[in-house]
Design a protein around this motif. Sequence first.
Motif, PDB file in Angstrom:
ATOM      1  N   PRO A  94      16.557   1.431  17.586  1.00  0.00           N
ATOM      2  CA  PRO A  94      15.763   0.532  16.751  1.00  0.00           C
ATOM      3  C   PRO A  94      15.884   0.915  15.280  1.00  0.00           C
ATOM      4  N   GLU A  95      15.913  -0.093  14.420  1.00  0.00           N
ATOM      5  CA  GLU A  95      15.978   0.136  12.980  1.00  0.00           C
ATOM      6  C   GLU A  95      14.961  -0.749  12.275  1.00  0.00           C
ATOM      7  N   TYR A  96      14.536  -0.292  11.103  1.00  0.00           N
ATOM      8  CA  TYR A  96      13.502  -0.990  10.362  1.00  0.00           C
ATOM      9  C   TYR A  96      13.865  -1.065   8.889  1.00  0.00           C
ATOM     10  N   ARG A 104      15.380   4.570  10.771  1.00  0.00           N
ATOM     11  CA  ARG A 104      15.105   4.518  12.215  1.00  0.00           C
ATOM     12  C   ARG A 104      13.703   5.027  12.527  1.00  0.00           C
ATOM     13  N   LYS A 105      12.998   5.532  11.529  1.00  0.00           N
ATOM     14  CA  LYS A 105      11.643   6.016  11.746  1.00  0.00           C
ATOM     15  C   LYS A 105      10.680   4.841  11.850  1.00  0.00           C
ATOM     16  N   SER A 106       9.850   4.882  12.872  1.00  0.00           N
ATOM     17  CA  SER A 106       8.850   3.842  13.068  1.00  0.00           C
ATOM     18  C   SER A 106       7.512   4.318  12.508  1.00  0.00           C
ATOM     19  N   LEU A 152      10.013  -4.682   8.613  1.00  0.00           N
ATOM     20  CA  LEU A 152      10.861  -5.602   9.351  1.00  0.00           C
ATOM     21  C   LEU A 152      11.533  -4.840  10.489  1.00  0.00           C
ATOM     22  N   SER A 153      11.245  -5.221  11.728  1.00  0.00           N
ATOM     23  CA  SER A 153      11.920  -4.636  12.887  1.00  0.00           C
ATOM     24  C   SER A 153      13.217  -5.413  13.086  1.00  0.00           C
ATOM     25  N   ILE A 154      14.335  -4.810  12.729  1.00  0.00           N
ATOM     26  CA  ILE A 154      15.608  -5.528  12.635  1.00  0.00           C
ATOM     27  C   ILE A 154      16.088  -5.994  14.010  1.00  0.00           C
TER      28      ILE A 154
END
Length: 320
Positions: A9-11, A44-46, A59-61
Amino acid sequence: MITQNAAQPEYLYTYAHGLEEDSLCGLEQRALFGEESDNLIRSRKSIDPSRSPFIKGRLSILYTGDTVQAISKQVEQIELHNQTFKVLYLKINDLSNDQKIEFAERREIEREIGWNITGEADMHNPDILFGIVPFQGRWYFGAYQESESVWLHHVKKPQEYSTALSTRLARAVVNIAVPDPLGVRVIDPCCGIGTVLVEALSMNIPIIGSDRNPLVVKGARENIVHFDYQGQAEVKDIADEEGHYDVAIVDMPYNIYSRATAEEQYTIIKHARRIADKMVILTIEDMDEMILKAGFTIVDRGVANKGVKALFSRRVLVCE
């Protein structure tokens, strides 16, 4: 149902702050992400965007592309069934002034993307808010979570005094001190009326507060209870603290209620070194020599200015 790639996951985090907050925002960004940027950080840090007073949203890509049309084609995969949605062009981006996209074109981009999503659009109260933004020459699309200004709810307290930290500054300092709260033990040994305590507790960061002044400790307890948080504040001098903590947040006393001499300032820093592996200190004076003498190393620093003209400033130093 919308899901990111679970493995990677990336943001994209969107940022906004005043000019007088450049230094403090940069310090918080370095603590949270290991880098700093004017308006966008990809990571990548949430991190909950409501943690920071400077983050506007996350934005959750889901998709990236070289053009809006490439994004428009990819969103055809989305099926929302009973959920409503809205597409928002994020004005906080890295386009230069001569590349800025005007209002009419932004609305057209939103319509083009929204037209290809299988679901019912709702411009006022959607179940899912999508965002689209240009960044570093590409377009990014995903679910967008707007930040809630939690610290604003803490501005009016039952107990306060004029020289206390602002809730906005206190929240940033907690993030600088505790970028990853998991398993971290935190103490505020000069807690005053509890501004730092309230912000930390509102982020579910366990923190213990203490102060040698019984009047301000009473105020801190009232403020914690007022906001319905579960926290501890006790009357104790830092010299009497026997526990050990991962980090100490020290707002160095300087006002008429908690005046500290140079000797007392050094004593506070020396005992912070004894009880904590890391210290984040706020001070209006140059204390580098004291900090080094106590055995700390200053690993990062910034300035918290009050007002555009910086008529009043606090130094914020990260020490290990």
